[in-house]
Structures are given as structure tokens and as C-alpha cells.
Enzyme design. Structure first.
Site, mmCIF file in Angstrom:
data_model
loop_
_atom_site.group_PDB
_atom_site.id
_atom_site.type_symbol
_atom_site.label_atom_id
_atom_site.label_comp_id
_atom_site.label_asym_id
_atom_site.label_seq_id
_atom_site.Cartn_x
_atom_site.Cartn_y
_atom_site.Cartn_z
ATOM 1 N N TYR A 155 0.823 -1.215 0.000
ATOM 2 C CA TYR A 155 0.000 0.000 0.000
ATOM 3 C C TYR A 155 0.856 1.262 0.000
ATOM 4 O O TYR A 155 0.329 2.359 0.146
ATOM 5 C CB TYR A 155 -0.932 -0.001 1.221
ATOM 6 C CG TYR A 155 -2.056 -1.002 1.100
ATOM 7 C CD1 TYR A 155 -1.795 -2.364 1.088
ATOM 8 C CD2 TYR A 155 -3.375 -0.588 0.994
ATOM 9 C CE1 TYR A 155 -2.810 -3.291 0.971
ATOM 10 C CE2 TYR A 155 -4.400 -1.513 0.872
ATOM 11 C CZ TYR A 155 -4.110 -2.857 0.857
ATOM 12 O OH TYR A 155 -5.117 -3.778 0.731
ATOM 13 N N LYS A 198 4.378 -14.457 4.604
ATOM 14 C CA LYS A 198 4.790 -15.322 3.493
ATOM 15 C C LYS A 198 6.314 -15.260 3.421
ATOM 16 O O LYS A 198 6.922 -14.962 2.382
ATOM 17 C CB LYS A 198 4.136 -14.822 2.185
ATOM 18 C CG LYS A 198 4.273 -15.752 1.006
ATOM 19 C CD LYS A 198 3.331 -16.933 1.018
ATOM 20 C CE LYS A 198 3.575 -17.830 -0.177
ATOM 21 N NZ LYS A 198 2.846 -19.105 -0.104
ATOM 22 N N ASP A 217 -1.226 -18.491 3.185
ATOM 23 C CA ASP A 217 -2.137 -19.389 2.457
ATOM 24 C C ASP A 217 -2.661 -20.479 3.382
ATOM 25 O O ASP A 217 -3.864 -20.785 3.403
ATOM 26 C CB ASP A 217 -1.473 -19.961 1.195
ATOM 27 C CG ASP A 217 -0.017 -20.338 1.394
ATOM 28 O OD1 ASP A 217 0.562 -19.961 2.426
ATOM 29 O OD2 ASP A 217 0.568 -21.007 0.519
ATOM 30 N N ASP A 239 -5.895 -6.975 4.874
ATOM 31 C CA ASP A 239 -7.065 -6.571 4.102
ATOM 32 C C ASP A 239 -7.819 -7.807 3.617
ATOM 33 O O ASP A 239 -9.035 -7.946 3.800
ATOM 34 C CB ASP A 239 -6.574 -5.721 2.907
ATOM 35 C CG ASP A 239 -7.711 -5.029 2.189
ATOM 36 O OD1 ASP A 239 -8.846 -5.057 2.679
ATOM 37 O OD2 ASP A 239 -7.454 -4.464 1.109
ATOM 38 N N ASP A 281 -11.736 -9.670 4.998
ATOM 39 C CA ASP A 281 -12.956 -10.011 4.254
ATOM 40 C C ASP A 281 -13.270 -11.499 4.381
ATOM 41 O O ASP A 281 -14.424 -11.892 4.512
ATOM 42 C CB ASP A 281 -12.814 -9.625 2.769
ATOM 43 C CG ASP A 281 -13.154 -8.151 2.521
ATOM 44 O OD1 ASP A 281 -12.903 -7.328 3.425
ATOM 45 O OD2 ASP A 281 -13.664 -7.824 1.430
#
Ligand code: NAD
Length: 366
Positions: free
Chosen positions: A156, A203, A236, A260, A264
Site C-alpha cells: 500500500y 509469506k 495461504d 485486508d 474479508d
């Protein structure tokens, strides 16, 4: 951790009643003072859900002077600037804002107002409590986790360029300073809210330097909190574990982008984006908004669920010392949901945004 709000799991299947929240620190006491709060209705469904929430807060007796401010496309129409200095000045002065969603154009146009606001005001922590609100239909029960998302850097950063035609680079910025700051926030939050475990999501197997630095920073800070378990998951696998068995998680600590996406995902576990709140917190400023965006697919139709913004407003009430009022509104919301007569479409009902807010206002007056 004074002023950092919490909403926690109401009793399973039962009605929400004030005072059940054993995790709430005792320093939150209700004060009858007049507050000045910046109000950013946003666009899309923003004005609809913001109007609904303002009505509930005022019905509950909040003494408030709102400072309305435009952002995004509406601000461009008014002043030519999507993030006008007047908006930033207002929040810098009031220290607290209630914010509706603001649309960000895809693939071009102005850069995200939401990201710009967080960076400009140093709102480095994005706190997103995710739990089963009684009577809200969802895939799982017993979920009570908190997402702590780093809010200022990562992909971002907005640093992108074309290297040669057909090749672009997006820069993922991870700093030790921001990673340690968000880790400290997460562990302090865990300690002061009776949470037992912080799980760092990364990750670092692929982005050995960037995510490696994030993970190392978290592990360094964790040594100062021997009372809190610190573990880690690759992003993941974490998503798979969240879908298979979400109740195993307590506090999730993530860099910006994973935070982010996982937010969701987690909203989908407890009934959708219509019910998950958020707080953007800096050292002395709080901007409270829902996890969801401007939902252009349902904007202007009086169907959006205002619950997510209302819960964000309850976090705001806690933040400004109006804990008793937050409890009263939560009880009214819980009662309307458990009666089941007035619900928005996303929760299987047929009522509109305004009717749902009216029902909460009526429940407050009972
Ligand atoms: P979205 O969150 O707006 O919508 C995703 C889906 O959830 C849609 O089907 C929508 O109808 C539904 N939904 C969202 N909120 C709801 C509510 N309160 N009640 C019922 N249903 C609801 O995500 P999107 O469509 O990907 O994004 C739309 C715009 O919002 C984009 O421009 C994006 O950049 C922006 N956005 C802004 C913020 C913010 O202001 N903080 C956050 C996320 C996205």
C-alpha cells in the site's frame, strides 16, 4: 492500553446484556460531555449507513457536535482534492472520526483516500474484531478473534513504476520500525483484553527479506510478553485453517495486504461484511469505519446493513469514554436481531437500512 476499544463475544445464543463483557478494562467510565466528532459520510452506501448510525447515536443520547467532511469523488467535486486539507485538519483537531466508505477508482484515477488518510494521520493500527453476533446467521459459531492489521506500509506504499513498456514494479515496503510498532500494539492489546495468543501471518518462505523482517520483528517483540503465546502461519495455510477451524484463532497480526484480504475472509465466516467493524488507531487519533467498502452494487437502494458501521461507532464510543452508551446500543441491536422481525437483506430479512435503524432506536426507548 487506555482508549483501545474492544467488542467481545456475547454469550452463545443469548441476548447481549450490558456488562457481560468481562474483557473490558475498568477505566472506561461513561461521562456526560459534549463531543466534537468529524463525520465523513463517504460515498456509495456510505451516506445511507452513516445517516442510520448518526440517528441511533443521537437517539441513545450522545451529546455531539458533528463536523461533516467530504472525501473522495464528492470532495473532488467540491474542492478538486479527494483528501482535502480541511478534512485532515478537522480530524487532527477533534482526534476522532466516524467514517463511511470511500470509493477508490480501479486501475487509474486518484490514489486511495482511505490509505492516504491513514498515512497522513499516523493511524498505524487497524483493529477488526470478528465474532458471532447472536442471531446473525453464519457458517460457524464460537468465533471470537481480533485482526490487527498494519496500516501504513507494505504494497500500500503506492510506489509503482513502469520499468520498461510491458513491465511494472510495485514496491512492497516493510520496515523494522512499523513492524515492531504494530507488534507492540497487538501484544499490548492481547494483554489488556485477556487474549492468550498472537498469530503472525506472513509469506516469509517466499518474501524472505520483507515478510522475514516482519516476522523477525514480531518474534523480537513477543519476547517481552512471555504471558502471551506467539506463533506464526504462512498466509495461504492460515486461510485454509481459518475456513476449516476458525475458533482456534485469537489475535491475528498481519502486514497490510494480508490483513485486508483476511479481514474479508473472516467477515464471511460470521455473516458477511454487513456486520464487521473496524477502528484505525494512532497514538492519539481514532478513525472508526466498517471493514466493507462503498458497495456500489447496492448503493442508493436503502438495503445496506448499517450494523458494521454501528459496531464501529460502538468502538468509537468506548474510545471516547462512553462505554455505558455503547453497551445500551449493543443491547438494543442484539434485541432487534434476536427478535428477527426487522433485518436487512444480507441477513435474510426484507427490511431497509432506515427501518433497521428505526427498530434499534425504538428498542433503545423501551
Ligand atoms: P464492498 O465491501 O464495497 O462490497 C463487497 C460486497 O459486500 C458487495 O456485494 C456489497 O453489496 C456487500 N456489502 C458491503 N457492505 C455491505 C453492507 N453494509 N450491507 C450489505 N452488503 C454489503 O467491496 P467492493 O465492491 O470490492 O469495493 C467497492 C469500493 O469500496 C471500491 O472502490 C473499494 O476501493 C472501496 N473500499 C473502500 C473501503 C473504505 O472506505 N474503507 C474499504 C473497502 C473498499
Amino acid at each position: 492500553m487506555a482508549g483501545v476499544p474492544s467488542l467481545s463475544n456475547p454469550p452463545e445464543g443469548g441476548r447481549y446484556s450490558p456488562g457481560h463483557n468481562a474483557r473490558a478494562p475498568a477505566f472506561w467510565v461513561s461521562r456526560s460531555v459534549k463531543h466534537t466528532i468529524t463525520l465523513i459520510p463517504g460515498d456509495g452506501i456510505g451516506p445511507e449507513v452513516t445517516n442510520a448510525v448518526v440517528k441511533v447515536l443521537e437517539t441513545a443520547g450522545l451529546q455531539v457536535e458533528w463536523e461533516p467532511q467530504a472525501a473522495g469523488v464528492l470532495a473532488i467535486e467540491q474542492s478538486g482534492d479527494p483528501l482535502p486539507p480541511a478534512l485532515l485538519d478537522s480530524i487532527a483537531r477533534t482526534k476522532v472520526a466516524l467514517k463511511g466508505p470511500v470509493t477508490t477508482p480501479v486501475g487509474g484515477g486518484f490514489t486511495s483516500v482511505n490509505v492516504g488518510l491513514r498515512k497522513a494521520l499516523g493511524l498505524y493500527a487497524n483493529l477488526r474484531p470478528v465474532w458471532n453476533i447472536p442471531s446473525v446467521p453464519s457458517r460457524y459459531t464460537g468465533i471470537d478473534l481480533v485482526i490487527v492489521r498494519e496500516n501504513t506500509e507494505d504494497l500500500y506504499s503506492g510506489l509503482e513504476h513502469e520499468v520498461v513498456p510491458g513491465v511494472v514494479e510495485s514496491l512492497k515496503i516493510i520496515t523494522e520500525e512499523a513492524s515492531e510498532r504494530i507488534a507492540t500494539f497487538a501484544f499490548e492489546y492481547a494483554r489488556s483484553h485477556g487474549r492468550k495468543r498472537v498469530t503472525a501471518i506472513h509469506k516469509a518462505n517466499i518474501m524472505k527479506m520483507a515478510d522475514g523482517l516482519f516476522l523477525k520483528s514480531v518474534q523480537k517483540i513477543a519476547t517481552r510478553y512471555p504471558d502471551i503465546v506467539c506463533d506464526e502461519r504462512i498466509v495461504d495455510a492460515a486461510c485454509m485453517h481459518l475456513v476449516m477451524n476458525p475458533t482456534q484463532f485469537d489475535v491475528l497480526l498481519l502486514p497490510n495486504l494480508y490483513g485486508d484480504i483476511v479481514s474479508d475472509l473472516c467477515a464471511g465466516l460470521v455473516g458477511g461484511l454487513g456486520v464487521v467493524p473496524a477502528a484505525n488507531l494512532g497514538s492519539d487519533i481514532g478513525v472508526f469505519e466498517a471493514v466493507h467498502g462503498s458497495a456500489p452494487d447496492i448503493a442508493g437502494r436503502n438495503v445496506a446493513n448499517p450494523t458494521a458501521l454501528l459496531l464501529s461507532a460502538l468502538l468509537m464510543l468506548q474510545h471516547i469514554g462512553e462505554r455505558a452508551m455503547a453497551d445500551r446500543i449493543m443491547t438494543a441491536l442484539g434485541n432487534v436481531l434476536s427478535e428477527g422481525k426487522v433485518r436487512t437483506r444480507d441477513l435474510g430479512g426484507a427490511s431497509g437500512t432506515r427501518e433497521f435503524a428505526d427498530a434499534i432506536c425504538a428498542a433503545l426507548s423501551r
